[in-house]
Scaffold this active site. Sequence first.
Site, short mmCIF file in Angstrom:
data_model
loop_
_atom_site.label_atom_id
_atom_site.label_comp_id
_atom_site.label_asym_id
_atom_site.label_seq_id
_atom_site.Cartn_x
_atom_site.Cartn_y
_atom_site.Cartn_z
N LYS A 216 4.83 1.55 4.66
CA LYS A 216 6.27 1.64 4.91
C LYS A 216 6.78 3.02 5.36
O LYS A 216 6.99 3.23 6.54
CB LYS A 216 7.04 1.14 3.69
CG LYS A 216 6.89 -0.38 3.52
CD LYS A 216 7.95 -0.98 2.63
CE LYS A 216 7.97 -2.50 2.72
NZ LYS A 216 7.02 -3.18 1.86
N PHE B 77 3.94 -8.07 -5.05
CA PHE B 77 3.95 -8.35 -3.61
C PHE B 77 2.97 -7.42 -2.92
O PHE B 77 3.06 -6.20 -3.07
CB PHE B 77 5.35 -8.18 -3.00
CG PHE B 77 5.36 -8.57 -1.54
CD1 PHE B 77 5.43 -9.90 -1.15
CD2 PHE B 77 5.27 -7.60 -0.54
CE1 PHE B 77 5.40 -10.26 0.19
CE2 PHE B 77 5.24 -7.97 0.80
CZ PHE B 77 5.30 -9.29 1.17
N ASP C 39 -0.94 -0.01 -5.36
CA ASP C 39 -0.21 -0.34 -4.13
C ASP C 39 1.08 0.49 -4.13
O ASP C 39 2.05 0.13 -4.80
CB ASP C 39 0.08 -1.84 -4.09
CG ASP C 39 0.85 -2.25 -2.83
OD1 ASP C 39 1.43 -1.35 -2.17
OD2 ASP C 39 0.89 -3.45 -2.52
C1 LIG Z 1 6.05 -4.28 2.06
C2 LIG Z 1 4.93 -4.26 1.10
C3 LIG Z 1 3.64 -4.65 1.48
C4 LIG Z 1 3.34 -5.26 2.83
O1 LIG Z 1 3.55 -4.38 3.86
P1 LIG Z 1 3.62 -4.89 5.38
O2 LIG Z 1 3.69 -3.62 6.17
O3 LIG Z 1 4.83 -5.74 5.50
O4 LIG Z 1 2.38 -5.65 5.62
C5 LIG Z 1 2.63 -4.52 0.55
N1 LIG Z 1 2.86 -4.02 -0.68
C6 LIG Z 1 4.08 -3.63 -1.08
C7 LIG Z 1 4.27 -3.07 -2.45
C8 LIG Z 1 5.16 -3.75 -0.21
O5 LIG Z 1 6.39 -3.39 -0.62
#
Ligand SMILES: *Cc1c(COP(=O)(O)O)cnc(C)c1O
Length: 391
Positions: free
Chosen positions: A243, A127, A214
């Site tokens: 986050k 994700f 990420d």
């Molecule tokens: C939540 C998340 C995103 C996206 O972040 P947003 O602030 O909602 O755009 C991207 N990568 C990972 C691993 C995430 O958990």
Amino acid sequence: MSHLMNTYARQNVTFTHGEGVWLWDINGKRYLDALSGIAVNTLGHAHPRFTAALTKQIGKLIHTSNLYQVQEQELIADKLCQLSGMQEVFLCNSGCEANEAAIKLARLYGHNKGVADPSIIVMEKAFHGRTLATLSATGNRKVQAGFEPLVKGFVRVPYDDLEAIRQVARHTPNVVAVLVEPIQGEGGIRTPDISYLHGLRNICDEQEWLLMLDEVQCGLGRTGKWFAFQHTDIMPDVMTLAKGLGSGVPVGACLAAGKATGTFKPGNHGSTFGGNPLASTAALTTLNIMEQDKLLDHAAKLGAWLKQQFLARLGGTKGVVTVRGQGLMLGIELDKPCGDLVGKAREQGLLINVTADNVVRLLPSLVFSESDALQLLDILCPLITEFLAQE
Ligand SMILES: *Cc1c(COP(=O)(O)O)cnc(C)c1O
């Protein structure tokens, strides 16, 4: 009727205020928050020193512009590089934006070395966000369906499978980078083999690809280190954060090191709000408080204890597949869909999440105490046991 676009299947609860790991709804009912806004409220709710620092900043300056020097942005960039060993930082407002920056950086890196049609290796069950490029990089058809044509330039492989990546290296000449979560969050708190990141680093070095991590969900102390890659001895070329970075204030970051450094030049990328004085102060204050209060050690120890407690209380239960994760990023996989547990827990005053249909996901704030953890165990374990005993 609500005038909000119908983008979320929202739970029927509204919160008015919070304190530490607790939230109160409009009826005065209190909830133990074991999700912290999906790994966002690093310091819990209404943290006194955080509140004071933000209040002071709001009274001075909220926003100027990236047309000018921004002192607070320099400070948070210095701090992030000091903690991570990375060399430069682009500040934005969310995880998807941080990943957009990473994807653009990788493409530019490719073009700079003569690859006209660069592509990036991404993972199944990954994700990376909801913008067009990041949903295209995401490995979940539900996130993509209806938004075709997808952005091109991604090659997908199974997670935790180095051989699949070597295969791509042999047959796809235009790859320039690998984008991967060190622990998959939305995908079900999936932790790869301990040698995986190391193996990825080796392949990326051989191929002159960028290793892009990420860490939007797993970064910022959650796993017991500042960044999840620090459980290994490797360094990424690019890392994305968001986050937990601002403890609730929207702020994201894309960091570069090694051969990724210096890729962006003026005019290549930007953000109106990115790293404004308020957001930068929120990030800097979050990191300083984490340091002062030794929240990394705390997350590591409490997380290890919690995991061991879940294993002890649920390990032998029929229907519990595994308990996994690191630090305060834990997943309990069941052998059937368990979305109903979210409502059952909420009735008992506990906020949790279920991801990937059958994984109970816990992402409590880093100020969660041992007694909070005991309450979590005492509510959640019997709920899971009862849930599994039905039918
Ligand atoms: C939540 C998340 C995103 C996206 O972040 P947003 O602030 O909602 O755009 C991207 N990568 C990972 C691993 C995430 O958990």
